[in-house]
Write a protein that holds these residues in place. Structure first.
Motif, mmCIF file in Angstrom:
data_model
loop_
_atom_site.group_PDB
_atom_site.id
_atom_site.type_symbol
_atom_site.label_atom_id
_atom_site.label_comp_id
_atom_site.label_asym_id
_atom_site.label_seq_id
_atom_site.Cartn_x
_atom_site.Cartn_y
_atom_site.Cartn_z
ATOM 1 N N ALA A 38 -12.828 1.641 7.877
ATOM 2 C CA ALA A 38 -12.675 0.765 6.716
ATOM 3 C C ALA A 38 -11.207 0.430 6.470
ATOM 4 O O ALA A 38 -10.863 -0.715 6.146
ATOM 5 N N THR A 39 -10.331 1.403 6.631
ATOM 6 C CA THR A 39 -8.901 1.168 6.432
ATOM 7 C C THR A 39 -8.349 0.200 7.465
ATOM 8 O O THR A 39 -7.579 -0.714 7.140
ATOM 9 N N MET A 40 -8.743 0.378 8.714
ATOM 10 C CA MET A 40 -8.279 -0.523 9.776
ATOM 11 C C MET A 40 -8.781 -1.946 9.548
ATOM 12 O O MET A 40 -8.036 -2.912 9.738
ATOM 13 N N ALA A 42 -9.526 -3.312 6.647
ATOM 14 C CA ALA A 42 -8.791 -3.857 5.506
ATOM 15 C C ALA A 42 -7.371 -4.259 5.912
ATOM 16 O O ALA A 42 -6.870 -5.308 5.483
ATOM 17 N N ALA A 43 -6.726 -3.446 6.735
ATOM 18 C CA ALA A 43 -5.362 -3.759 7.172
ATOM 19 C C ALA A 43 -5.349 -5.009 8.052
ATOM 20 O O ALA A 43 -4.432 -5.830 7.957
ATOM 21 N N LYS A 44 -6.373 -5.167 8.891
ATOM 22 C CA LYS A 44 -6.459 -6.366 9.733
ATOM 23 C C LYS A 44 -6.730 -7.607 8.892
ATOM 24 O O LYS A 44 -6.245 -8.691 9.194
ATOM 25 N N GLY A 45 -7.478 -7.450 7.828
ATOM 26 C CA GLY A 45 -7.799 -8.579 6.949
ATOM 27 C C GLY A 45 -6.649 -8.972 6.037
ATOM 28 O O GLY A 45 -6.551 -10.120 5.609
ATOM 29 N N HIS A 46 -5.799 -8.030 5.694
ATOM 30 C CA HIS A 46 -4.686 -8.274 4.770
ATOM 31 C C HIS A 46 -3.412 -7.636 5.328
ATOM 32 O O HIS A 46 -2.913 -6.639 4.795
ATOM 33 N N PRO A 47 -2.851 -8.203 6.384
ATOM 34 C CA PRO A 47 -1.706 -7.546 7.036
ATOM 35 C C PRO A 47 -0.449 -7.466 6.162
ATOM 36 O O PRO A 47 0.294 -6.493 6.237
ATOM 37 N N TYR A 48 -0.196 -8.486 5.337
ATOM 38 C CA TYR A 48 1.009 -8.454 4.500
ATOM 39 C C TYR A 48 0.881 -7.393 3.407
ATOM 40 O O TYR A 48 1.855 -6.706 3.083
ATOM 41 N N ALA A 49 -0.294 -7.266 2.844
ATOM 42 C CA ALA A 49 -0.504 -6.226 1.834
ATOM 43 C C ALA A 49 -0.359 -4.838 2.464
ATOM 44 O O ALA A 49 0.247 -3.942 1.867
ATOM 45 N N ALA A 50 -0.900 -4.674 3.664
ATOM 46 C CA ALA A 50 -0.788 -3.387 4.352
ATOM 47 C C ALA A 50 0.673 -3.065 4.640
ATOM 48 O O ALA A 50 1.119 -1.923 4.448
ATOM 49 N N ALA A 51 1.437 -4.065 5.084
ATOM 50 C CA ALA A 51 2.858 -3.850 5.366
ATOM 51 C C ALA A 51 3.612 -3.491 4.083
ATOM 52 O O ALA A 51 4.499 -2.628 4.094
ATOM 53 N N GLY A 52 3.272 -4.131 2.982
ATOM 54 C CA GLY A 52 3.909 -3.820 1.700
ATOM 55 C C GLY A 52 3.610 -2.406 1.243
ATOM 56 O O GLY A 52 4.493 -1.701 0.743
ATOM 57 N N ILE A 53 2.378 -1.974 1.424
ATOM 58 C CA ILE A 53 2.008 -0.604 1.039
ATOM 59 C C ILE A 53 2.763 0.399 1.896
ATOM 60 O O ILE A 53 3.295 1.394 1.393
ATOM 61 N N ILE A 54 2.832 0.133 3.188
ATOM 62 C CA ILE A 54 3.547 1.041 4.094
ATOM 63 C C ILE A 54 5.024 1.111 3.724
ATOM 64 O O ILE A 54 5.628 2.192 3.705
ATOM 65 N N ALA A 55 5.623 -0.034 3.401
ATOM 66 C CA ALA A 55 7.035 -0.046 3.014
ATOM 67 C C ALA A 55 7.251 0.742 1.721
ATOM 68 O O ALA A 55 8.230 1.486 1.594
#
Length: 83
Positions: A38-40, A42-55
């Motif tokens: 599910a996490t993967m 979601a990250a594939k569907g919203h890459p900019y949001a995932a990058a922001g969370i990681i940052a």
């Protein structure tokens, strides 16, 4: 002194406990696999949001590490002030 009945009962309890542990581990593995998928997705569907969370997480961990290294050192604002 241990008799045969006591030893067999102990082995039966251990087998049951081992089976319960295997079942729990299998269930936990299934839940982790499901959460990972599910996490993967979601990250594939919203890459900019995932990058922001990681940052954000990286900044929080870095800030905590920096604060931990500065804790208790002279000149960090703790202790007596110079007048």
């Amino acid at each position: 002194m241990t008799n045969a009945t006591h030893t067999n009962a102990g082995q039966k309890g251990s087998a049951t406990l081992a089976e319960r542990a295997r079942d729990a581990a299998g269930g936990a593995q299934a839940r982790v696999t499901s959460a990972t998928t599910a996490t993967m997705d979601a990250a594939k569907g919203h890459p900019y949001a995932a990058a922001g969370i990681i940052a954000g997480v990286a900044a929080a961990v870095g800030g905590a590490a920096y604060a931990a290294t500065r804790r208790g050192q002279p000149g960090t604002g703790k202790g007596k002030t110079k007048h």
